[in-house]
Write a protein that holds these residues in place. Structure first.
Motif, PDB file in Angstrom:
ATOM      1  N   GLY A 177       0.807  -1.208   0.000  1.00  0.00           N
ATOM      2  CA  GLY A 177       0.000   0.000   0.000  1.00  0.00           C
ATOM      3  C   GLY A 177       0.840   1.258   0.000  1.00  0.00           C
ATOM      4  N   TYR A 201       0.572   5.165   1.653  1.00  0.00           N
ATOM      5  CA  TYR A 201      -0.065   6.064   2.594  1.00  0.00           C
ATOM      6  C   TYR A 201       0.623   7.418   2.464  1.00  0.00           C
ATOM      7  N   LEU A 236      -4.560   6.503   4.347  1.00  0.00           N
ATOM      8  CA  LEU A 236      -4.465   5.562   3.253  1.00  0.00           C
ATOM      9  C   LEU A 236      -4.629   6.273   1.915  1.00  0.00           C
ATOM     10  N   THR A 292      -4.190   0.635  -1.837  1.00  0.00           N
ATOM     11  CA  THR A 292      -3.616  -0.667  -1.517  1.00  0.00           C
ATOM     12  C   THR A 292      -3.832  -1.619  -2.679  1.00  0.00           C
ATOM     13  N   SER A 325      -3.777  -5.946  -3.184  1.00  0.00           N
ATOM     14  CA  SER A 325      -3.640  -7.238  -2.511  1.00  0.00           C
ATOM     15  C   SER A 325      -2.597  -8.097  -3.202  1.00  0.00           C
ATOM     16  N   SER A 371      -7.079  -3.835  -6.174  1.00  0.00           N
ATOM     17  CA  SER A 371      -6.696  -2.514  -5.678  1.00  0.00           C
ATOM     18  C   SER A 371      -7.873  -1.815  -4.994  1.00  0.00           C
ATOM     19  N   ASN A 373       3.976   0.629   2.281  1.00  0.00           N
ATOM     20  CA  ASN A 373       3.661  -0.313   3.352  1.00  0.00           C
ATOM     21  C   ASN A 373       3.496  -1.712   2.793  1.00  0.00           C
TER      22      ASN A 373
END
Length: 115
Positions: A35, A37, A47, A50, A52, A57, A96
């Protein structure tokens, strides 16, 4: 050792674009949700987007239609393409990586949108 190294930030005029990159090492990248941020001065970290491990997304409402997150598992890198940048996008952008109880952060890259 685990590392997340962001790059690609800088100064850009309103309406411009930047491509942020985050190079990962030291963990099984393909297993991790990744992700982006951001944190603006005086504000909480929030945020941005992100993606996966399977490539799904998710975006903050404030960046939908302007930003695109993607990942290259072979290169162990996650990207954030930022278009139509606004002054309010000015912040430090952090990468992240998250999997089960593991949660890793990069040092951040500054994005400044100003004329």
């Amino acid at each position: 050792q685990v590392q997340l190294v962001e790059s690609g930030g800088g100064l850009v005029q309103p309406g411009g674009s930047l491509r942020l990159s985050c190079a990962a090492s030291g963990f099984t990248f393909s297993n991790y949700a990744m992700g982006w941020y951001r944190q603006a001065p005086g504000k909480l970290r929030e945020l941005v987007a992100t993606i996966s491990s399977g490539g799904i997304s998710n975006y903050a409402d404030s960046v939908k239609g302007r930003f695109t997150i993607s990942r290259d598992n072979a290169k162990m890198t996650v990207y954030l393409q930022t278009n139509s940048l606004k002054a309010e996008d000015t912040a430090v952008y952090y990468c992240n990586g998250r999997y089960l109880w593991r949660d890793y952060w990069g040092q951040g890259t500054q994005v400044t949108v100003s004329s």
